[in-house]
Design an enzyme around this catalytic site. Structure first.
Site, PDB file in Angstrom:
ATOM      1  N   TYR A 192      -0.780  -9.967   0.765  1.00  0.00           N
ATOM      2  CA  TYR A 192       0.288  -9.430   1.615  1.00  0.00           C
ATOM      3  C   TYR A 192       0.200 -10.005   3.024  1.00  0.00           C
ATOM      4  CZ  TYR A 192      -3.418  -6.085   2.983  1.00  0.00           C
ATOM      5  OH  TYR A 192      -4.583  -5.506   3.412  1.00  0.00           O
ATOM      6  N   HIS A 194      -7.279  -8.574  -2.512  1.00  0.00           N
ATOM      7  CA  HIS A 194      -8.607  -7.999  -2.262  1.00  0.00           C
ATOM      8  C   HIS A 194      -8.630  -6.525  -2.629  1.00  0.00           C
ATOM      9  CE1 HIS A 194      -6.286  -7.104   1.371  1.00  0.00           C
ATOM     10  NE2 HIS A 194      -7.036  -6.032   1.479  1.00  0.00           N
ATOM     11  N   TYR A 252       0.838  -1.206   0.000  1.00  0.00           N
ATOM     12  CA  TYR A 252       0.000   0.000   0.000  1.00  0.00           C
ATOM     13  C   TYR A 252       0.865   1.244   0.000  1.00  0.00           C
ATOM     14  CZ  TYR A 252      -4.326  -2.500   1.151  1.00  0.00           C
ATOM     15  OH  TYR A 252      -5.432  -3.319   1.119  1.00  0.00           O
ATOM     16  N   HIS A 292     -10.772  -3.070  -1.415  1.00  0.00           N
ATOM     17  CA  HIS A 292     -11.718  -2.508  -0.444  1.00  0.00           C
ATOM     18  C   HIS A 292     -12.750  -1.655  -1.180  1.00  0.00           C
ATOM     19  CE1 HIS A 292      -9.193  -3.410   3.173  1.00  0.00           C
ATOM     20  NE2 HIS A 292      -8.198  -3.324   2.297  1.00  0.00           N
ATOM     21  N   ARG A 313      -3.194 -11.776   3.800  1.00  0.00           N
ATOM     22  CA  ARG A 313      -4.484 -11.420   3.210  1.00  0.00           C
ATOM     23  C   ARG A 313      -4.564 -11.962   1.797  1.00  0.00           C
ATOM     24  NH1 ARG A 313      -7.906  -7.830   4.425  1.00  0.00           N
ATOM     25  NH2 ARG A 313      -9.174  -9.602   3.892  1.00  0.00           N
TER      26      ARG A 313
HETATM   27 FE   FE2 Z   1      -6.305  -4.348   2.503  1.00  0.00          FE
END
Ligand code: FE2
Lengths: 246, 202
Positions: free
Chosen positions: A151, A164, A112, A166, A161
């Site tokens: 990640y 995905h 991110y 959001h 995770r």
């Molecule tokens: Fe996320």
């Protein structure tokens, strides 16, 4: 579907066994952030049945293209190019037009663009990670992006995770406000994820799993994933007892 | 539903919620977290202008977890009527009834510059006390939390408010009431503990 739908009298109650519970100890952060006392219920008032509306004119031309909206001139984000789209519907199956949908995600490596994210995977200088669109008059929406990477995250000793995206979705009333996540068909990390597993019902998890849609893909350009979003259904003031809602 | 072999009355169920996660600000307030150039400004950053009618107020507070620590990664949205008690879905030059605020990454404080809302009707015609509707999402919150903020200097209206009247344990009503001097109102929201804020199932 008239231009001026009748005022909403109330929304279908939220099924709180379908949603994750507030306290889900395998997702450790929920332990200190979950209210312990029962929620207080009351019938919807104007405060819940009204909500903000956004016009298509607020959108920039690249708002729904994460491959380009942060990229340097002539560049685009690194990764598998995909188109994500579907419809916003309510529980009665009616399209929900003209609602704002915002999305954010990690880059193709699972990183991110955020100062709290210290994962080893590098930032992509041409990828910011946010986008938005507004559903059309049939509830349809779509955007372009790259498929995000999985990640690792600090929860259990080795939790990852699944890939995905959001989603934040507005409805026509503030009580329809919803944030969720979209997963990708076939990802073996879905079943292992403590955040996914805050949801009890496998059918509910399936509802968050986007499917590969070859018919919507663009040859030599991008694969497509289909993700329909369902908001709470509503009763109208004028037709309180109409079974199908309106 | 359980045990029934009848087909469902409604074809769909609401998409189940998932936490907003630690990076919610990338999506909802990207400029705040350093992602500039995608949107000219973050949505929901401004509610009032020079032409807004009503009593200007600053509303600020923190979201406090079960250990007493403020959440520094929360996102708060509010929805409120204008000073006349009217909800406007479409923002006008004069007033936007919806806003969002990222908790400050160091202090956890959220802040809104707005006007004190007027009274809006309850379905039976009674008037609700002035209030602001609040929705909170963050890492560790699996489904957005709904609460309200009322005003300490509206004691009479609060006393008659039909929603506050639904709260069985009367000592909990105080968890929804912001104190202030008519200009700045402070309101911490407690997720757990003896001061746990009332959250609503709406
Ligand atoms: Fe996320």
């Amino acid at each position: 579907m008239s231009a001026n739908p009748p005022p909403i009298a109330g929304f279908f109650p939220r099924d709180r066994t379908w949603h994750p519970k507030a306290l889900t100890p395998d997702y450790k952060t929920s332990v200190l952030r979950s209210p312990a006392r029962p929620l207080v219920a009351f019938g919807n008032t104007l405060s819940e049945t009204t909500g903000p509306a956004f016009g298509h004119d607020m959108l920039g031309p690249l708002d729904n293209d994460l491959t380009l909206n942060f990229a340097r001139p002539g560049m685009s984000a690194i990764g598998e190019r995909i188109i994500v789209g579907g419809r916003v519907l309510d529980e009665a199956g009616r399209p929900v037009p003209n609602v704002l949908i915002e999305f954010w995600q990690a880059n193709a490596g699972g990183r991110y663009r955020h100062k709290k994210d210290g994962y080893l995977a590098p930032l992509d200088p041409d990828f910011g990670g946010c986008g938005r669109t507004i559903s059309d008059d049939k509830g349809g929406y779509h955007f372009r992006t790259v498929r995000p990477g999985p990640y690792p995250w600090p929860n259990g000793p080795n939790d990852w995770r699944p890939a995905h995206i959001h989603f934040s979705v507005f409805g026509h009333g503030f009580a329809q406000r919803l944030i969720t996540q979209m997963y990708f068909e076939g990802d073996p990390l879905i079943a292992r994820c403590p955040i996914v597993r805050t949801i009890n019902d496998p059918k509910a998890i399936a509802q968050l799993t986007a499917r590969l849609d070859m018919n919507a893909s663009v040859p030599m350009d991008a694969l497509a994933y289909r993700f329909d979003i369902v908001l709470r259904g509503s009763r109208s003031t004028l037709f309180d007892n109409r079974m199908e809602g309106n | 539903m359980t045990g029934s072999t009848l087909p469902p009355l409604y074809p769909f169920r609401e998409s189940p919620s998932q936490t907003a996660g630690p990076y919610v600000h990338i999506g909802l307030t990207p400029n705040v977290c350093g992602i500039t150039g995608v949107y000219a400004a973050d949505l929901g950053a401004t509610m009032v202008s020079a032409t807004t009618k009503g009593q200007r107020i600053t509303l600020e507070g923190r979201i406090i977890d079960g250990s007493g620590a403020p959440l520094k990664d929360a996102l708060v949205e509010i929805w409120q009527a204008d000073a006349d008690g009217v909800y406007h879905a479409r923002a006008t030059e004069a007033f936007c009834g919806w806003a969002r605020s990222a908790a400050d990454p160091d202090t956890g404080v959220f802040r809104f510059e707005t006007v004190k809302p007027g009274r809006v009707p309850f379905p039976d015609g009674r008037l609700q006390a002035p209030h602001i509707n609040v929705w909170i999402v963050a890492r560790g919150i699996n489904l957005g939390l709904n609460t309200r903020i009322y005003f300490a200097d509206e004691a009479e209206a609060n006393e008659a408010d039909p929603v506050l009247g639904r709260i069985e344990h009367r000592d909990r009503v105080a968890t929804l009431i912001a104190s202030g001097d008519g200009q700045t109102y402070c309101h911490d929201i407690h997720l757990q503990g003896p001061q746990e804020t009332v959250f609503f199932d709406i």
